[in-house]
Write a protein that holds these residues in place. Structure first.
Motif: not given
Length: 314
Positions: A24-34
């Motif tokens: 309902k109220n989520g947004f995937v803003y960023g993804i991190a990896s090493r």
């Protein structure tokens, strides 16, 4: 809208992202990896605008509200603690951490910093699980006397993978024990267990197969988890009047009730099995809660203790 930052490009992330996007109220803003290039390629493939070459950079981004941690199990504690210190809400994949004292510390820190903290346990939020609890509570199959749960994942982890290394948090018990324990803790309102286990080691230092038993409320539970055997992947609840079968109980979309030779099927289709827990997470944060009233700290801390105790037997 709550912005999510995801620490890892592991295989589970794509499915979790689908659940966030359906919520309902989520947004995937960023993804991190090493590795920055890995993060960039994952972001491009999954249409994520921001990517980071370190976990700390993602956590420190002031635009991110929630950090989801599906990293190698042994580093859950390190990054959950750092995220909480940076005043982020935190969702940690199972197993939450490897030691009971670590779990207690993290929940104390979340309360101190007014941040929401929860172990990711999708199974307790599924419509199938809610229906199962309703059926068990109404004793449609009588009094429960025996429960059998099995889960097998053969060929998923090649030799040398961190899941074959006990020190990294690898192994069948670390990987999936909490599904059994917390699934039952939800269904039976947080019982106190007696428990024991037997292990078979694989080629690495971790356990390849674990069989553990639980005893509570005059109910015997037998659970087998394997990283090398093709098991049935189901939970069966045996009562004095019949039994209930839940296939793939940790992500189930239906169940079967068997009474007097007759079977009744209940169907609960979904697009993403992760949407239900994410809707719950968002509702908790909107209410200003620091922990879930459903997947609470008591369930998580107790499950961590059980796994820790069982490994001491190995």
């Amino acid at each position: 809208m709550l912005n999510y930052g995801i620490l890892s490009t592991a295989s589970i992330c794509a499915r979790y992202i689908a659940g966030v996007r359906e919520s309902k109220n989520g947004f995937v803003y960023g993804i991190a990896s090493r590795n920055l290039e890995n993060a960039k390629q994952f972001a491009k493939k999954h249409n994520i605008e921001h990517y980071y070459g370190s976990y700390s950079e993602c956590i420190e981004d002031e635009n991110i509200d929630i950090i989801y941690i599906p990293t190698m199990n042994a580093i859950h504690y390190r990054w959950a603690k750092y995220a909480l210190e940076c005043h982020k809400h935190v969702i940690v994949e199972k197993p939450f951490v490897l030691l009971k004292e670590q779990a207690i510390e993290l929940f104390e820190l979340s309360k101190k910093n007014h941040c929401f903290l929860m172990e990711a346990q999708k199974s307790v939020f599924l419509p199938t699980t809610l229906k199962l609890k309703e059926l068990l509570d109404t004793k449609i199959i009588g009094d429960i006397k025996y429960i059998n749960l099995s889960a097998g994942f053969p060929g998923r982890f090649p030799e040398g993978h961190w899941m074959t290394d006990h020190a990294s948090g690898g192994g069948a018990l670390y990987g999936s024990c909490t599904y059994t324990v917390e699934f039952l803790s939800f269904l039976f309102d947080e019982p106190s267990y007696q428990y024991d286990a037997h292990f078979i080691k694989g080629k690495g230092s971790a356990d390849d197969v674990v069989h553990f038993t639980l005893l509570f409320n005059d109910i015997i539970v037998s659970s087998v988890i394997s990283m090398c055997c093709a098991l049935k992947n189901e939970a069966i609840f045996y009562g004095t009047k019949g039994y209930i079968v839940v296939k793939n109980f940790w992500k189930s979309n239906g169940l079967d009730v068997h009474i007097d030779g007759n079977m009744t099927h209940f169907d609960f289709p979904y697009t993403s099995e992760f949407v239900y827990e994410n809707n719950h997470i968002q509702e908790c944060i909107e209410k200003g809660l620091t922990e879930s009233p459903v997947m609470n700290k008591e369930k998580t801390i107790y499950a961590v203790k059980i796994v820790e105790d069982l490994y001491k037997q190995m």
